[in-house]
Design an enzyme around this catalytic site. Structure first.
Site, PDB file in Angstrom:
ATOM      1  N   SER A 134       0.804  -1.222   0.000  1.00 42.49           N
ATOM      2  CA  SER A 134       0.000   0.000   0.000  1.00 42.49           C
ATOM      3  C   SER A 134       0.837   1.271   0.000  1.00 42.49           C
ATOM      4  O   SER A 134       0.294   2.363  -0.126  1.00 42.49           O
ATOM      5  CB  SER A 134      -0.958   0.025   1.192  1.00 42.49           C
ATOM      6  OG  SER A 134      -0.280   0.365   2.372  1.00 42.49           O
ATOM      7  N   LYS A 181       1.511   4.546   7.183  1.00 37.65           N
ATOM      8  CA  LYS A 181       0.729   5.368   6.260  1.00 37.65           C
ATOM      9  C   LYS A 181       1.156   6.833   6.354  1.00 37.65           C
ATOM     10  O   LYS A 181       1.792   7.263   7.320  1.00 37.65           O
ATOM     11  CB  LYS A 181      -0.769   5.289   6.587  1.00 37.65           C
ATOM     12  CG  LYS A 181      -1.411   3.916   6.373  1.00 37.65           C
ATOM     13  CD  LYS A 181      -1.516   3.548   4.914  1.00 37.65           C
ATOM     14  CE  LYS A 181      -2.228   2.216   4.719  1.00 37.65           C
ATOM     15  NZ  LYS A 181      -1.432   1.084   5.212  1.00 37.65           N
TER      16      LYS A 181
END
Length: 230
Positions: free
Chosen positions: A151, A189
């Protein structure tokens, strides 16, 4: 001589590498410089490369290295991110530091971060930059994690990479952080505050941003470096 746009882009790349360990995406560059298309960014990067200010690293997504800055003409300390040791300062790897390697953290679906007190990772001291002195604490000032998932690939962070984290409990918007969700799920993230919520933003168009109440997210550290085995 560099144009003003080239200088602005060079400073942007330099500052983002210093803060996060990875350069901004082309989309972020385009927005920051007020350009209408990514083709303009390509031209600016080519111009900087031709003039010897940056280098594109082959076979790595979104990988740029600052070679020098216009105000000093000296090689930036961020050259440590290169995979080619010959362009680094000669004494950079004279010694090494050992930090704990906590295990695999999902850069896709969040998982609980594993902690193995016996695992360690050696890194060059320069990767840590200028850090506050270590204080008496059971929590290390820096630690490493191994990436599991895809991701964050558009930030140049790939499955199997080992990332170096500076332990902290706060972060600026745009930083890449280790976030602990509901006290048991850990993920890597981009971090952004949105009112009374926290956005955890992936760097992969196939993943969605997670919006969570601010009290559900605890920052565990910020990304400062990356180690990759070829």
């Amino acid at each position: 001589m560099l144009t003003q746009k080239q200088k602005d882009l060079l400073v942007l790349i330099h500052d983002r590498l210093a803060a996060n360990g990875v350069p901004p995406s082309f989309e972020e560059m385009k927005t920051a410089l007020g350009l209408h298309s990514k083709s303009g960014i390509h031209r600016l990067i080519t111009g900087l490369e031709d003039r010897g200010f940056i280098r594109r690293l082959p076979h790595r997504a979104r990988a740029l290295e600052i070679l020098r800055m216009p105000e000093t003409g000296e090689r930036a300390s961020l050259a440590r991110h290169s995979s080619n040791d010959s362009v680094r300062p000669p004494d950079e790897f004279a010694t090494s530091l050992t930090i704990p390697l906590y295990g695999r953290i999902a850069a896709g679906t969040p998982i609980e971060a594993l902690r193995d007190p016996s695992a360690q990772l050696e890194i060059p001291p320069s990767m840590l930059g200028k850090s506050p002195p270590r204080t008496a604490s059971t929590t290390p000032q820096h630690y490493a994690l191994e990436i599991a998932g895809d991701s964050m690939i558009e930030a140049g962070i790939l499955d199997g990479d080992r990332i170096v984290i500076r332990a902290c409990d706060t972060a600026e918007n745009g930083a890449i952080v280790v976030a602990l969700i509901h006290d048991h799920e850990a993920t890597l993230k981009f971090f952004e505050r949105r009112g009374n919520q926290i956005a955890l933003i992936p760097a992969n168009k196939n993943y969605e941003t997670r919006l969570l109440p601010a009290d559900a997210v605890k920052v565990q550290g910020t990304l400062i470096g990356l180690v990759r085995n070829y």
